[in-house]
Design a protein around this motif. Structure first.
Motif, PDB file in Angstrom:
ATOM      1  N   LEU A  11      -3.197   9.783  -6.357  1.00  0.00           N
ATOM      2  CA  LEU A  11      -3.465   8.352  -6.511  1.00  0.00           C
ATOM      3  C   LEU A  11      -2.638   7.824  -7.672  1.00  0.00           C
ATOM      4  N   VAL A  12      -1.921   6.752  -7.439  1.00  0.00           N
ATOM      5  CA  VAL A  12      -1.062   6.183  -8.470  1.00  0.00           C
ATOM      6  C   VAL A  12      -1.103   4.670  -8.374  1.00  0.00           C
ATOM      7  N   GLN A  13      -0.905   4.009  -9.496  1.00  0.00           N
ATOM      8  CA  GLN A  13      -0.883   2.551  -9.509  1.00  0.00           C
ATOM      9  C   GLN A  13       0.466   2.031  -9.025  1.00  0.00           C
ATOM     10  N   PRO A  14       0.503   0.816  -8.515  1.00  0.00           N
ATOM     11  CA  PRO A  14       1.797   0.215  -8.141  1.00  0.00           C
ATOM     12  C   PRO A  14       2.764   0.249  -9.316  1.00  0.00           C
ATOM     13  N   GLY A  15       4.000   0.577  -9.017  1.00  0.00           N
ATOM     14  CA  GLY A  15       5.008   0.721 -10.046  1.00  0.00           C
ATOM     15  C   GLY A  15       5.105   2.119 -10.624  1.00  0.00           C
ATOM     16  N   THR A  91       1.633   3.897   0.656  1.00  0.00           N
ATOM     17  CA  THR A  91       0.470   4.742   0.912  1.00  0.00           C
ATOM     18  C   THR A  91       0.567   5.370   2.295  1.00  0.00           C
ATOM     19  N   ALA A  92       0.535   6.706   2.332  1.00  0.00           N
ATOM     20  CA  ALA A  92       0.698   7.441   3.591  1.00  0.00           C
ATOM     21  C   ALA A  92       0.552   8.931   3.324  1.00  0.00           C
ATOM     22  N   THR A 117      -1.445   7.825  -2.341  1.00  0.00           N
ATOM     23  CA  THR A 117      -2.188   6.577  -2.294  1.00  0.00           C
ATOM     24  C   THR A 117      -1.776   5.717  -3.474  1.00  0.00           C
ATOM     25  N   VAL A 118      -1.288   4.526  -3.169  1.00  0.00           N
ATOM     26  CA  VAL A 118      -0.858   3.593  -4.206  1.00  0.00           C
ATOM     27  C   VAL A 118      -1.835   2.433  -4.231  1.00  0.00           C
TER      28      VAL A 118
END
Length: 120
Positions: A11-15, A91-92, A117-118
């Motif tokens: 899981l990562v934040q946008p950017g 996300t995929a 997952t973004v």
């Protein structure tokens, strides 16, 4: 038997950034073109990138050109995908593929995938 094991998703934040790895076995990795593909829920498999056996030539889908970087370490039989400037639409489930993927065709020798997952 071809075996491909992906790792590095999360899981990562946008950017943000992630580095995916694919450990290969059961074939001569250094002789094979390798690719990355992804599949989001309800969508078809999408080709992302491919790299020649010696790692010198790469190709990318327009959607990830300039943000993703494919590389390989033939001594370790490992394929990598650096994901930068991630977007929610990235996300995929991400798959390592033995052979050349393109928009028209992607070989069936793939790993089980690693989820990216973004989300903010």
């Amino acid at each position: 038997e071809v075996r491909l094991v992906e790792s590095g998703g999360g899981l990562v934040q946008p950017g943000g950034s992630l580095r995916l790895s694919c450990a290969a076995s059961g074939f001569i990795f250094g002789n094979s073109i390798m690719s990355w593909a992804r599949q989001a829920p309800g969508k078809r498999l999408e080709w992302l990138s491919r790299v020649t056996s010696n790692g010198q030539t790469t190709a990318y889908a327009d959607a990830v050109q300039g943000r993703f970087t494919v590389s390989r370490d033939n001594a370790k039989s490992t394929l990598y995908l650096q994901l930068d400037s991630l977007k929610v639409e990235d996300t995929a489930m991400y798959y390592c593929v033995k052979g050349p993927c393109s928009d028209a065709y992607c070989p069936s020798d793939r790993g089980q995938g690693t989820q990216v997952t973004v989300s903010g």
